[in-house]
Design a protein around this motif. Structure first.
Motif, short mmCIF file in Angstrom:
data_model
loop_
_atom_site.label_atom_id
_atom_site.label_comp_id
_atom_site.label_asym_id
_atom_site.label_seq_id
_atom_site.Cartn_x
_atom_site.Cartn_y
_atom_site.Cartn_z
N MET A 66 0.61 10.97 1.86
CA MET A 66 0.84 12.16 2.69
C MET A 66 2.31 12.31 3.07
O MET A 66 2.85 13.42 3.05
N ILE A 67 2.98 11.20 3.40
CA ILE A 67 4.37 11.26 3.84
C ILE A 67 5.32 11.41 2.64
O ILE A 67 6.35 12.08 2.72
N ARG A 68 4.99 10.75 1.53
CA ARG A 68 5.80 10.80 0.29
C ARG A 68 7.19 10.19 0.49
O ARG A 68 8.13 10.58 -0.19
N ALA A 84 -9.42 12.00 3.20
CA ALA A 84 -9.66 13.44 3.14
C ALA A 84 -8.36 14.22 3.33
O ALA A 84 -8.10 15.21 2.62
N GLY A 85 -7.52 13.78 4.26
CA GLY A 85 -6.24 14.45 4.47
C GLY A 85 -5.31 14.31 3.30
O GLY A 85 -4.65 15.28 2.89
N ALA A 86 -5.24 13.12 2.72
CA ALA A 86 -4.37 12.90 1.56
C ALA A 86 -4.84 13.71 0.36
O ALA A 86 -4.00 14.28 -0.38
N PHE A 87 -6.14 13.81 0.16
CA PHE A 87 -6.67 14.58 -0.96
C PHE A 87 -6.37 16.07 -0.78
O PHE A 87 -5.96 16.75 -1.74
N ALA A 114 6.82 6.01 5.75
CA ALA A 114 5.42 5.61 5.84
C ALA A 114 5.27 4.16 6.31
O ALA A 114 4.38 3.84 7.10
N ILE A 115 6.15 3.27 5.85
CA ILE A 115 6.11 1.88 6.30
C ILE A 115 6.40 1.80 7.79
O ILE A 115 5.74 1.04 8.54
N GLY A 175 0.81 -1.21 0.00
CA GLY A 175 0.00 0.00 0.00
C GLY A 175 0.85 1.26 0.00
O GLY A 175 0.58 2.21 -0.76
N VAL A 176 1.88 1.28 0.83
CA VAL A 176 2.77 2.45 0.87
C VAL A 176 3.49 2.62 -0.46
O VAL A 176 3.57 3.73 -1.01
N LEU A 177 4.01 1.53 -1.01
CA LEU A 177 4.79 1.61 -2.25
C LEU A 177 3.93 2.06 -3.43
O LEU A 177 4.46 2.65 -4.39
N THR A 178 2.64 1.78 -3.39
CA THR A 178 1.76 2.15 -4.50
C THR A 178 1.77 3.66 -4.74
O THR A 178 1.64 4.11 -5.89
N THR A 179 1.93 4.45 -3.69
CA THR A 179 1.96 5.90 -3.85
C THR A 179 3.34 6.49 -3.61
O THR A 179 3.86 7.25 -4.41
N ALA A 180 3.96 6.14 -2.49
CA ALA A 180 5.21 6.79 -2.09
C ALA A 180 6.35 6.52 -3.05
O ALA A 180 7.22 7.37 -3.25
#
Length: 293
Positions: free
Chosen positions: A205-207, A282-285, A212-213, A111-116
């Protein structure tokens, strides 16, 4: 002396062509030979599906997840089947808890790797150029990841559940009811998929993949570890709350073998993780719309 051919009027170049003829690309009245269609969420989902199935991290993390869930589940079933008594009137579905608890770390990582990971490689810039609607990109990632995590978890959890029932149903274990089957397969799969989706949003959010992990693994393990060192009677309320609302305990609720005597029960853990995921979305958006890529 000029020839008659040289005195003949020459055809106007394409960029000076009259309206209605084939004008120069980019000029007034230009019609592209390539069909132009309005993009929508389905296009973004197709793009994210192509990305998630073409990177090696997806294969490795989901492969290790399946190996942990099925491998530990099978080993646990064999050990319990050879013990005396094997299960004293309890449902065999609860034995799947151990493999899913460890396997959830793989879903969190994916999940983290999908975005970060896109921020680490700079690929996020290409993604945003292809789809300037940032909310659509985040929604597409969420949909693709959630469905992938849910299906893989459901198949693995169901396989282990059928295996445990086949091994232990006639050895002192009770036959699971329909509600227990639903919670031990679909319910736990929804929870694990939402936990991974929460990790995806934290990664957005962390990028930063490692950061994030670390945050998500800490959220899973820290409450139990902290509670173990709260010996003071004045902290008993805090200690009980950490046990009751820790992620391992919420996972165990789906198998009706909660680690604590009070706290969430039934389908409560699913609503808790759903609420936390909605707040994180909501925070990430909001951050995605505000910050530069």
């Amino acid at each position: 002396m000029s020839s008659p051919q040289s005195q003949m009027p020459q055809a106007a170049p394409a960029w000076q062509a009259a309206p209605g003829s084939a004008p120069h690309a980019g000029g007034p009245g230009y019609t592209s030979p390539i069909p132009v269609v309005r993009t929508h969420l389905g296009n973004a989902i197709a793009s994210e599906w192509t990305k998630i199935r073409s990177v090696r991290s997806t294969l490795w993390t989901l492969g290790v997840f399946v190996l942990l869930v099925i491998g530990i589940g099978t080993l646990t079933g064999v050990v319990v089947a050879n013990s005396d008594p094997a299960l004293d009137g309890e449902s065999p579905l609860g034995l799947g808890f151990f493999g899913l608890l460890l396997g959830s770390m793989c879903i969190i990582t994916l999940g983290v790797l999908t975005t970060a990971s896109e921020y680490g490689t700079g690929m996020i810039r290409t993604t945003m150029v292809a789809c300037p609607s940032r909310g659509r990109v985040l929604a597409a990632k969420a949909v693709v990841f959630f469905l992938t995590a849910f299906v893989v978890t459901l198949v693995s959890a169901s396989l282990v559940a059928f295996l445990h029932v086949a091994m232990l149903e006639g050895d002192g274990a009770k036959s699971p009811s329909g509600g227990e089957w639903l919670k031990g397969t679909v319910g736990i799969s929804l929870y694990v998929a939402l936990l991974g989706l929460l990790s995806l949003l934290v990664g957005s959010m962390i990028r930063h993949s490692a950061g994030a992990i670390t945050i998500m693994i800490g959220a899973v393990l820290a409450p139990l570890v902290i509670a173990l060192f709260m010996f003071s009677e004045s902290l008993q309320g805090v200690r009980d709350a950490l046990f009751e609302y820790s992620i391992p305990n919420q996972l165990s609720v789906f198998y009706a073998n909660s680690l604590s005597q009070s706290g969430p029960s039934g389908w409560d853990p699913l609503w808790i993780i759903l609420g936390a995921t909605a707040v994180a979305f909501a925070g990430a958006f909001a951050l995605l719309e505000k910050r530069d890529v």
